[in-house]
Design a protein around this motif. Structure first.
Motif, PDB file in Angstrom:
ATOM      1  N   TYR A 168      92.972 -73.719 -32.171  1.00  0.00           N
ATOM      2  CA  TYR A 168      93.390 -72.382 -31.762  1.00  0.00           C
ATOM      3  C   TYR A 168      93.563 -71.535 -33.024  1.00  0.00           C
ATOM      4  O   TYR A 168      94.235 -71.945 -33.975  1.00  0.00           O
ATOM      5  CB  TYR A 168      94.702 -72.435 -30.979  1.00  0.00           C
ATOM      6  CG  TYR A 168      95.056 -71.127 -30.311  1.00  0.00           C
ATOM      7  CD1 TYR A 168      94.390 -70.721 -29.159  1.00  0.00           C
ATOM      8  CD2 TYR A 168      96.048 -70.301 -30.821  1.00  0.00           C
ATOM      9  CE1 TYR A 168      94.707 -69.530 -28.533  1.00  0.00           C
ATOM     10  CE2 TYR A 168      96.376 -69.110 -30.202  1.00  0.00           C
ATOM     11  CZ  TYR A 168      95.701 -68.724 -29.049  1.00  0.00           C
ATOM     12  OH  TYR A 168      96.015 -67.540 -28.433  1.00  0.00           O
ATOM     13  N   GLU A 169      92.935 -70.378 -33.023  1.00  0.00           N
ATOM     14  CA  GLU A 169      92.974 -69.486 -34.180  1.00  0.00           C
ATOM     15  C   GLU A 169      93.519 -68.120 -33.767  1.00  0.00           C
ATOM     16  O   GLU A 169      93.205 -67.612 -32.683  1.00  0.00           O
ATOM     17  CB  GLU A 169      91.568 -69.308 -34.762  1.00  0.00           C
ATOM     18  CG  GLU A 169      90.902 -70.607 -35.147  1.00  0.00           C
ATOM     19  CD  GLU A 169      89.401 -70.473 -35.314  1.00  0.00           C
ATOM     20  OE1 GLU A 169      88.776 -71.447 -35.749  1.00  0.00           O
ATOM     21  OE2 GLU A 169      88.851 -69.385 -34.988  1.00  0.00           O
ATOM     22  N   ILE A 170      94.306 -67.551 -34.642  1.00  0.00           N
ATOM     23  CA  ILE A 170      94.814 -66.191 -34.456  1.00  0.00           C
ATOM     24  C   ILE A 170      94.319 -65.369 -35.642  1.00  0.00           C
ATOM     25  O   ILE A 170      94.710 -65.619 -36.784  1.00  0.00           O
ATOM     26  CB  ILE A 170      96.352 -66.164 -34.380  1.00  0.00           C
ATOM     27  CG1 ILE A 170      96.842 -67.078 -33.256  1.00  0.00           C
ATOM     28  CG2 ILE A 170      96.851 -64.746 -34.178  1.00  0.00           C
ATOM     29  CD1 ILE A 170      98.351 -67.220 -33.201  1.00  0.00           C
ATOM     30  N   GLU A 171      93.465 -64.402 -35.361  1.00  0.00           N
ATOM     31  CA  GLU A 171      92.809 -63.641 -36.416  1.00  0.00           C
ATOM     32  C   GLU A 171      93.382 -62.233 -36.548  1.00  0.00           C
ATOM     33  O   GLU A 171      93.758 -61.603 -35.554  1.00  0.00           O
ATOM     34  CB  GLU A 171      91.306 -63.527 -36.152  1.00  0.00           C
ATOM     35  CG  GLU A 171      90.541 -64.822 -36.249  1.00  0.00           C
ATOM     36  CD  GLU A 171      89.055 -64.621 -36.026  1.00  0.00           C
ATOM     37  OE1 GLU A 171      88.650 -63.479 -35.699  1.00  0.00           O
ATOM     38  OE2 GLU A 171      88.289 -65.595 -36.171  1.00  0.00           O
ATOM     39  N   ASP A 172      93.416 -61.784 -37.787  1.00  0.00           N
ATOM     40  CA  ASP A 172      93.749 -60.398 -38.108  1.00  0.00           C
ATOM     41  C   ASP A 172      92.710 -59.938 -39.133  1.00  0.00           C
ATOM     42  O   ASP A 172      92.615 -60.522 -40.218  1.00  0.00           O
ATOM     43  CB  ASP A 172      95.165 -60.310 -38.685  1.00  0.00           C
ATOM     44  CG  ASP A 172      95.514 -58.901 -39.148  1.00  0.00           C
ATOM     45  OD1 ASP A 172      94.910 -57.942 -38.622  1.00  0.00           O
ATOM     46  OD2 ASP A 172      96.364 -58.765 -40.045  1.00  0.00           O
ATOM     47  N   GLN A 173      91.920 -58.917 -38.787  1.00  0.00           N
ATOM     48  CA  GLN A 173      90.805 -58.511 -39.638  1.00  0.00           C
ATOM     49  C   GLN A 173      90.918 -57.036 -40.027  1.00  0.00           C
ATOM     50  O   GLN A 173      90.215 -56.188 -39.484  1.00  0.00           O
ATOM     51  CB  GLN A 173      89.478 -58.762 -38.931  1.00  0.00           C
ATOM     52  CG  GLN A 173      89.228 -60.198 -38.535  1.00  0.00           C
ATOM     53  CD  GLN A 173      87.913 -60.361 -37.808  1.00  0.00           C
ATOM     54  OE1 GLN A 173      86.944 -59.656 -38.058  1.00  0.00           O
ATOM     55  NE2 GLN A 173      87.865 -61.300 -36.883  1.00  0.00           N
ATOM     56  N   PRO A 174      91.769 -56.719 -40.965  1.00  0.00           N
ATOM     57  CA  PRO A 174      91.845 -55.329 -41.418  1.00  0.00           C
ATOM     58  C   PRO A 174      90.709 -55.009 -42.392  1.00  0.00           C
ATOM     59  O   PRO A 174      90.253 -55.862 -43.150  1.00  0.00           O
ATOM     60  CB  PRO A 174      93.199 -55.274 -42.127  1.00  0.00           C
ATOM     61  CG  PRO A 174      93.401 -56.661 -42.640  1.00  0.00           C
ATOM     62  CD  PRO A 174      92.765 -57.573 -41.630  1.00  0.00           C
TER      63      PRO A 174
END
Length: 790
Positions: free
Chosen positions: A330-336
């Motif tokens: 399970y991955e939680i991504e944040d791509q600013p």
């Protein structure tokens, strides 16, 4: 192990029978452990001997906990304890209590010279050659600390990985990535997913440039098969690993293995956080109106990840094994990201500039299961029936917002939103049968059925007069359904001098794509035959030759077909083509292998002919470049490659890898000719040094030449990696430091030309520094979880 144990007992009993005339029965007990770790030594040999004649009276082997018990009908005797890799110990004095002789806890000393030799083999990567493949055995290379499989592939001879994560073999794309001989969700998008497999988890990588008919015909350049480690040591084994790095690369990994006579239980856990920055620069020039749009920015992929693997081998008996394993991540991504744009008119004056800021969040659940049944036959260890089934799923729930801030000028752009709901499910059913007729002649038969079902619901909205309006030109639900059925047969003979392997594979493919909102459908049905042939000749103990041929196919992947694109940069767009046709390739190669005491060399020539080549074609309109895959003509490639290893002294080893290819392209697209010739080369040089105080150093230099593509040129790249390692507590504790791209020189420039446009792009990742600490307990080895995307 049990069969060996019973055989030993039978032989010892036969030897001891004439000597067993005594009627007194004495019970001998004890426990065998390692001197330093105090870990039990299972299956060690314990012999009762006559102290005068040294003849064996009786004997046994220790259980899994190192203990043993046996009977001896003699009052005077000595005990001899032995095991491979340990000093043999003879016990002449021990305490007696009635009819019981308790030896207590007996410690065995390891043999230092043997251990050093084993350790050297385990920690140095090496390449060996089979009839139809080259095998890169992955050691504990220093620069691989914190590496994922994607980066590790860059160390494999003949393989190159670009900064964007594109994998090529001998300079050609269209590579089929397998994990443990089977396709995997992780290999479908290797640039983003393959690094969930770390270097410490990999046993070997098989480079199969001309695969036999046993393998999928997928992959025109060949196959890279990543084989994962599977601990078969008895008892409890495990490891704990900590990583930290710059940019952010923090993780904890834990592995545990427990093997008994009937079961082998294994698990791996990983949790961490990482950040992957990327600097990009683009320039779009309209050569008709002489206008230019430049952009420059930085994007990040910040990710929290959680991963668990559970599995078990069940040994029904000596001939039947059932394996069940599962993986959930399970991955939680944040791509600013933030990009500055500038628009220049025909006079070169700045007309307008603006800033575009992206905020993206995503969650990615992934799961996979494998069920395998292996049936061996008594007549030969290689007589095997294998049935396996695999299911895997990947999902993505992603939302993005793009905010535009004007800086100068009067050009206006709307804020945008995107939403993605992506689901991919795949299932594989395989049946393989291997039958050896003699020690030299064997046959393989098998079949496989592959199912892939994908849905991608993509929505784009624009903020118009304070209201979010859906853009129907960019919004749709893309469905992808592919089924491939294959059967194969091979026949081989491998003698002392000559060897050959011939095979034929038949595959039937059904592919359907559907754009739901616009009701666009595309169906493809085709059946193909794929022959393969391999011949080996051993000229002497030093020199061997191999000749190989295979026919291959490259079916367009999901992302080649999916017409949706990322709107991170509105002026640089990449999208798929749902009407793309497959590539077909015929590949020939001749390889020579020379092995000396301190030097080994593998050199060969190859010829590859590909039809319906898939190329990225760029079109241009209103300063916007749109790149789409298209089938464009044929490609002929003639090449030479060489790999060598030289160990002049015991503290230094030099490895080299060189590949050169000359290619001829013939094709046209929309009345534009793409006929041209060019060449391309890659080289790699690795030096490994053993330093005082158990320090080791590794330095790797890489160079990839510039080369021409159908519309422009890709620049050359030169970069270096290094690693340093320190062993503590006799190798139980290991401290690693790795620096990838030491000089931050690994950038990629692409120049694309057209009659009315010029597009320039430059991308760089920068330097990565990782510090790792691993501790192995039992007889385990550490498995590091890397700081790259899982």
């Amino acid at each position: 192990m049990n069969s060996i144990k019973y055989l030993i007992l039978f032989v010892l009993a036969a030897v001891a029978f004439p000597l067993s005339a005594q009627t007194t029965s004495i019970t001998v007990t004890g426990k065998i452990v390692e001197t330093i770790s105090k870990e039990p030594v299972p299956f060690a040999t314990v012999l009762i001997q006559d102290p005068q004649t040294n003849q064996n009276i009786t004997g046994t082997t220790t259980d899994e906990d190192g203990s043993f018990t046996m009977q001896v009908a003699k009052s005077k005797f000595s005990v001899e304890v032995s095991f491979i890799g340990f000093e043999t110990l003879t016990i002449n004095e021990f305490s007696m209590s009635g009819d019981i002789a308790d030896l207590g806890v007996v410690s065995l000393e390891k043999i230092n010279t043997v251990l050093d030799e084993v350790e050297l083999r385990a920690e140095k990567s090496s390449t060996e050659f089979k009839l139809d493949r080259r095998v890169f055995n992955v050691g504990k290379d220093l620069s691989s600390t914190g590496m994922g499989a994607l980066e590790l592939l860059n160390n494999v001879p003949s393989v190159s990985v670009s900064i964007e994560g594109d994998i090529s073999l001998r300079g050609s794309s269209g590579v089929q990535i397998l994990i443990d001989g089977k396709p995997s969700i992780l290999a479908d998008d290797p640039a983003n997913s393959l690094s969930s497999i770390t270097a410490e988890m990999i046993e070997r990588i098989e480079v199969i440039t001309n695969p036999s008919a046993k393998y999928d015909a997928e992959g025109t350049s060949g196959i890279l098969n990543i084989v994962l480690k599977k601990d078969d040591k008895t008892g409890m084994n495990g490891s704990i690993t900590l990583n930290t790095g710059i940019p952010d690369n923090h993780s904890v990994g834990f592995s545990l293995n427990r093997r008994t006579e009937k079961f082998n239980l294994f698990t791996q856990l990983g949790v961490g956080y990482r950040s992957l920055p990327r600097d990009s620069e683009n320039s779009n020039q309209d050569l008709v109106n002489n206008t230019t749009v430049d952009s420059k920015g930085t994007s990040y992929r910040n990710e929290n990840f959680y991963n668990i693997i559970l599995g078990s081998d069940y040994y029904v008996n000596e001939l039947n094994v059932i394996t069940l394993s599962g993986n959930y991540a399970y991955e939680i991504e944040d791509q600013p990201s933030e990009t500055d744009f500038n628009y220049f008119d025909s006079s070169g004056d700045l007309v307008s500039s603006w800033n575009r800021k992206e905020t993206t969040e995503a969650t990615n659940p992934k799961w996979q299961f494998d069920l395998q049944y292996k049936k061996e036959f008594e007549d030969s260890d290689d007589h095997v029936l294998l049935f396996s089934t695999q299911g895997r799923f990947f999902g993505k729930d992603q939302a993005s917002e793009f905010e535009v801030t004007p800086i100068e000028g009067d050009l206006e752009f709307n804020d945008q939103q995107t939403e993605t709901e992506f689901q991919q499910a795949e299932y594989i059913f395989k049946l393989d049968y291997t039958k050896p007729f003699t020690d030299r002649i064997s046959m393989e038969l098998g079949s496989q059925y592959f199912i892939s079902d994908v849905g991608n619901d993509y929505t784009v909205r624009e903020l118009i007069d304070g209201e979010w309006i859906t853009d129907p030109n960019l919004t749709n639900n893309f469905e992808f359904d592919q089924k491939v059925f294959g059967i194969y047969g091979t026949f081989s003979h491998e003698g002392d001098v000559w060897g050959f392997k011939a095979g034929l594979r038949l595959e039937n493919t059904t592919l359907k794509t559907f754009l739901e909102d616009t009701d666009e459908k595309n169906s493809q049905y085709y059946t193909d035959l794929f022959p393969s042939a391999h011949i080996s000749y051993k000229l002497s103990d030093v020199t061997s030759f191999q000749l190989g041929y295979s026919s291959r196919i490259y079916r367009p992947r999901l992302w080649d077909l999916n017409p949706f694109f990322n709107i991170r940069n509105d002026f640089v767009i990449r999208k798929g083509n749902p009407y793309l046709e497959p590539e077909y390739t015929d590949s020939f190669e001749l390889t020579s292998i020379l092995v000396f005491e301190k030097f080994s060399l593998n050199a060969g020539v190859y010829y590859i002919y590909t039809t319906d080549v898939i190329e990225r074609v760029t079109t241009f309109e209103d300063n916007v470049s749109i790149t789409t895959p298209e089938n464009v003509g044929t490609n002929q490639r003639i090449g030479f490659e060489a790999n060598f290893k030289y160990s002049p002294i015991n503290w230094f080893t030099l490895n080299g890898d060189f590949n050169y290819g000359y290619f001829k392209r013939v094709g046209d697209f929309e009345d534009q000719s793409f006929d041209f010739t060019g060449d391309q080369s890659t080289s790699r040089l690795t030096g490994k040094f053993k330093l005082p105080a158990q320090f080791e150093l590794e330095i790797i230099g890489n160079h990839q030449s510039s080369f021409q593509n159908i519309q422009g040129e890709v620049s050359s790249v030169t970069f270096a990696d290094l690693g340093l390692r320190k062993k503590i507590s006799k190798g139980k504790l290991v401290l690693n430091l790795s620096v990838r791209d030491v000089f931050a020189s690994r950038n990629r420039e692409i120049m694309t030309y057209g009659d009315d446009f010029y597009v320039y792009s430059n991308s760089t990742r920068g330097r990565f520094v990782t510090l790792g600490l691993s501790y192995g307990f039992g007889k385990g080895e550490a498995m590091t979880y890397s700081g790259r995307r899982r």
